[in-house]
Each structure stands twice: as structure tokens, then as C-alpha cells.
Design a protein around this motif. Sequence first.
Motif, PDB file in Angstrom:
ATOM      1  N   ARG A   1     -11.021   4.022   3.266  1.00  0.00           N
ATOM      2  CA  ARG A   1     -12.051   3.383   2.434  1.00  0.00           C
ATOM      3  C   ARG A   1     -11.577   3.313   0.980  1.00  0.00           C
ATOM      4  NH1 ARG A   1     -17.544   4.336   3.947  1.00  0.00           N
ATOM      5  NH2 ARG A   1     -17.032   6.419   4.672  1.00  0.00           N
ATOM      6  N   GLY A   2     -11.503   2.090   0.449  1.00  0.00           N
ATOM      7  CA  GLY A   2     -11.132   1.936  -0.951  1.00  0.00           C
ATOM      8  C   GLY A   2      -9.655   2.167  -1.250  1.00  0.00           C
ATOM      9  N   LEU A   3      -8.841   2.276  -0.197  1.00  0.00           N
ATOM     10  CA  LEU A   3      -7.416   2.546  -0.402  1.00  0.00           C
ATOM     11  C   LEU A   3      -6.666   1.298  -0.883  1.00  0.00           C
ATOM     12  CD1 LEU A   3      -5.052   4.673   0.170  1.00  0.00           C
ATOM     13  CD2 LEU A   3      -4.786   3.469   2.347  1.00  0.00           C
TER      14      LEU A   3
ATOM     15  N   TRP B   1      -2.932  -7.248   3.261  1.00  0.00           N
ATOM     16  CA  TRP B   1      -3.697  -6.011   3.405  1.00  0.00           C
ATOM     17  C   TRP B   1      -3.233  -5.248   4.639  1.00  0.00           C
ATOM     18  CZ3 TRP B   1      -7.557  -4.926   7.231  1.00  0.00           C
ATOM     19  CH2 TRP B   1      -8.382  -3.847   6.948  1.00  0.00           C
ATOM     20  N   LEU B   2      -3.089  -5.988   5.765  1.00  0.00           N
ATOM     21  CA  LEU B   2      -2.657  -5.360   7.015  1.00  0.00           C
ATOM     22  C   LEU B   2      -1.198  -4.925   6.947  1.00  0.00           C
ATOM     23  CD1 LEU B   2      -3.999  -7.371  10.118  1.00  0.00           C
ATOM     24  CD2 LEU B   2      -4.407  -4.963   9.592  1.00  0.00           C
ATOM     25  N   GLN B   3      -0.324  -5.879   6.565  1.00  0.00           N
ATOM     26  CA  GLN B   3       1.106  -5.624   6.722  1.00  0.00           C
ATOM     27  C   GLN B   3       1.700  -4.756   5.608  1.00  0.00           C
ATOM     28  OE1 GLN B   3       2.854  -9.449   7.638  1.00  0.00           O
ATOM     29  NE2 GLN B   3       1.894  -9.454   9.649  1.00  0.00           N
TER      30      GLN B   3
ATOM     31  N   SER C   1     -12.346  -2.597   4.989  1.00  0.00           N
ATOM     32  CA  SER C   1     -12.544  -3.994   4.564  1.00  0.00           C
ATOM     33  C   SER C   1     -14.025  -4.325   4.408  1.00  0.00           C
ATOM     34  CB  SER C   1     -11.893  -4.957   5.563  1.00  0.00           C
ATOM     35  OG  SER C   1     -12.508  -4.861   6.834  1.00  0.00           O
ATOM     36  N   ASN C   2     -14.814  -3.362   3.861  1.00  0.00           N
ATOM     37  CA  ASN C   2     -16.262  -3.656   3.827  1.00  0.00           C
ATOM     38  C   ASN C   2     -16.977  -3.184   2.556  1.00  0.00           C
ATOM     39  OD1 ASN C   2     -19.189  -3.098   4.251  1.00  0.00           O
ATOM     40  ND2 ASN C   2     -18.838  -3.951   6.259  1.00  0.00           N
ATOM     41  N   ASN C   3     -17.045  -1.954   2.084  1.00  0.00           N
ATOM     42  CA  ASN C   3     -16.338  -0.750   2.497  1.00  0.00           C
ATOM     43  C   ASN C   3     -17.238   0.335   3.079  1.00  0.00           C
ATOM     44  OD1 ASN C   3     -14.031  -1.957   1.381  1.00  0.00           O
ATOM     45  ND2 ASN C   3     -13.892  -0.551  -0.320  1.00  0.00           N
TER      46      ASN C   3
ATOM     47  N   SER D   1      -3.665  13.953   2.449  1.00  0.00           N
ATOM     48  CA  SER D   1      -2.449  13.544   3.182  1.00  0.00           C
ATOM     49  C   SER D   1      -2.347  12.022   3.279  1.00  0.00           C
ATOM     50  CB  SER D   1      -2.400  14.199   4.565  1.00  0.00           C
ATOM     51  OG  SER D   1      -3.484  13.774   5.346  1.00  0.00           O
ATOM     52  N   VAL D   2      -3.491  11.333   3.303  1.00  0.00           N
ATOM     53  CA  VAL D   2      -3.459   9.862   3.280  1.00  0.00           C
ATOM     54  C   VAL D   2      -2.869   9.396   1.947  1.00  0.00           C
ATOM     55  CG1 VAL D   2      -4.863   7.747   3.278  1.00  0.00           C
ATOM     56  CG2 VAL D   2      -5.416   9.610   4.870  1.00  0.00           C
TER      57      VAL D   2
END
Length: 464
Positions: A102-104, A113-115, A334-336, A458-459
Amino acid sequence: MRAYVSFAVAIALAAGACAAAGQNRRAATLIISGGIVITENVSHQIVNPGAVAINGADIVAVDSPESIASRYTASETIDARGQIVLPGLINTHTHAPMVMFRGLADDLALRDWLQKYIFPAEAKSVSPEFVRTGTRLAALEMIESGTTTYADMYYFEEEIAKATREAGLRGVLGETIIQFPVADAKTPAEALARAETFIKAFKDDSLIVPAVAPHAIYTNDKETLVASAALGRKYQVPVIIHLAETEDEVKIARDQHKATPVGYLESIGFWGPRTIAAHGVWVTDEDIQILKRRQVGVAHNPESNMKLASGVAPVTKYLAAGVSLGLGTDGAASNNDLDMFEAMRQAAFLAKLTTKDPTAVPAQAALDMATIGGARALGMQTSIGSLEAGKRADLIIVSMAAARQTPMFDPVSHLVYVTRGDDVRTTIVNGKVLMTDRQMRTLDRATVIADANTLAESVRRAVQ
Ligand SMILES: [Zn+2]
């Protein structure tokens, strides 16, 4: 039109006499009494004041408080006076553990965004522990904002299933099938084998509907798509796919397959009555007819589509064609958030704006999408989506006491246009109270949030 129910004095008196006798009253486990009960049944009936009797996992009666009191006795009673009782909301498309992202990475197009962010972040951080912690956080958010059923596609789906069951939520959970190596499978064949094991393990669960989820046409080859559909048919479980989300996807389909995404999947025999297509933004009139003919459920995700600037799904065309249309939040990245009240409001506003028609997607249609429409899209309309005797007891109780909800002339208008997830007081799934008066019963709120914050470190390191 909505039908308001009133009750003859004679009937109330007769029922009262019966209750006084203390006989003929059947045992129920829970009675919710005194609220405005929005049934979402076929005639959009509202019972005001109303009551719902629940026995075990099932709704046994919806009627006036007097009538329910005369016919049922329960060990637990919830006073819903001044509140709205309605079917639990159904989120037909999300990726629960992505609350951890979220919000990354905001303000990007889907492909970048995906790749550039999401796939690399997932490659470094997704593990069974990540998925468990993320799902608990998502479940907390969903229970707190009135979602009782959600459709998911992600990795380590068996861990998501276990966490969902522990939280007490209902889930249609699809193990992701994707062509490239991911956290839980190195090849599509391995992913399909994982999906089969997952389906067998959860096939008869009372809360979990296992599913297979080929990610999209641009991340799977024809053989993998066909094998995924075959696996769904073999076990008669849902097949979930992202469909026609962006113009990019349509271009890929036209270049590689000389067809639209819907037409391509039709040509390879992918579609079946238990397929659920997320987005369906870029579809032709002919595509809509195919989706209708194949009884595909479509998940509309207005907030994700707006944030990623993917486009606008032709909601009014879907509804006019009789396609089973549900509402989704998509993943929290993507919302978030996972607030289905906000999704309802945005679905109504977006449809009005883009058709230049303020009568498009009225409040009742938005509420339908989030309840009975979502149930139809998931193929679960005989068990959830409305408050009717014989269905599972999945329902929420919503406060109408906020300044922004005052005064109230029309409860349906208020649910769609001014209510927020935070207004939900009580959430019940399968007859079990998961939250009452905003106190969680199945999850330890402080632990869930602390664990998520620890994992977020860790993210953060994974994407630096
Ligand atoms: Zn998605």
C-alpha cells in the motif's frame, strides 16, 4: 421500486399471544432486531423496523421485530435500532496480501507499475509468512469496513485460505498461474500442480471456495490458459483472470492473436460459467455478448481503473446486456484501500461522468453490484448476496449517526453516497460475529497491525 412492509395489528397481536404462551418458539442462535433491514431480495424489499433470525450459519427468517420475537428465541441478540442491517459487501476482485505494498509505488501506468515495482518487490518479498501477515491485515480491514466475501488471486493461496478462515471471512481464492518464475512456482506446470493441490485441500470448506487464477492473457501462453480452464472444469471451481484491463492488452491481443482479449479467450475455449473476469474495461459490444453468452462474471474496479488511468468499463452496457456484474477494489497497491463503500460511490460517480448521464448507475444499482450482483458474478447467488431465509448469514450493521449521515430520507442513498467503511459497527459471516460494536472477535487488532509494520521494514529493504 422498493417495497416497504407494514404489519397488520391483528397479526402482531396474534404473534404476541403466541410468544406469551412461550410455546412454538424455535431456537435460533442470534437475533438482530430493530434496524432498517435492506434485504436486497428480488423486489428490493426494505423491512423497517426489521429483524433477522439466524440459526447456526443460516438466516432462518427476515420479518418485523414482533414477528421474529414471537417465533424465535435466541441465546444472543443484537439491538440494531437506529442502524441499517444489510447483506455483507462482496469484493469480487482483490489481491489481499498486496495491502503490504500500500502506497509503495503510486502514480504510475499499469505496465511500469507492475514491471518496475510490483513484480520485482514480489520476487524479493513474497513468502508464506508475507502472505499470512498481509492477509490478516487485509482481513482486518475488510471486516472493519463491512466486506464479508472477497475474491482473491495471489501466491501461496493455501496460506491466504488458512488466514481467511481463521479471520472468519468467506473467500473465493485463486492460486495464481503465471508464465514466469514467481515466489511459489518456477514454471506454469508447477503452479498448476500447486493449484490442484490447493483445490483438493479446500474443496469442501464451508468458508473457502478454492479457484485457479491464470493472471492474464499477456502473462500466460495459450497452453497455460487452456490448462488453467481445464483444471477449473475438472473440479468445477471458479477460474479467475484479469481481462481487457488496458488498451495495451488489447494491442497485444490484436498483434499476437488477431482478436480482442475476449475474442481470443473465446477462440481457445477458455470461457465457462464459472469464470470471473476482472476489469473488462476495453471490450466491444460483441465481447459483451460473448461474456453474457458464456455466463462470465465481471468484476468492475472503478478506483483501480481510475488510479492507473486504465480506462472506464462500460458498466451501463454490461447491466443492459444482463452480464453478472460485481464490484471490486483490486489490490490495495492500486486503490489504496479495500473499502467497498468507497467503491460503490466511485462506481456511481464514474458511470455518471463518463456517460454524461446523472441517472446512470443510481444508488440502488451500485448497492446491487456490491451485494447480490457480486454474488452472481462469483456464481454464489443461491447462498449469499441478500438477506433471505435459507441463505448463509453474511450481514453487516451500519451506524447512521454521523453528522454527514444526518438527516436520512433514503437509506440506500446514504449507504452509497455518504457512508464509509468506518461506519460499520458489526460484521457477521456464516452466522458468526466477527466484529461487534467495532470490537474484533476473531483477530487481535494490535498484533495484526504490529506484525504488518514489522514486515513492512523488510518490504522497504527489498525495494531499496
Ligand atoms: Zn487485479
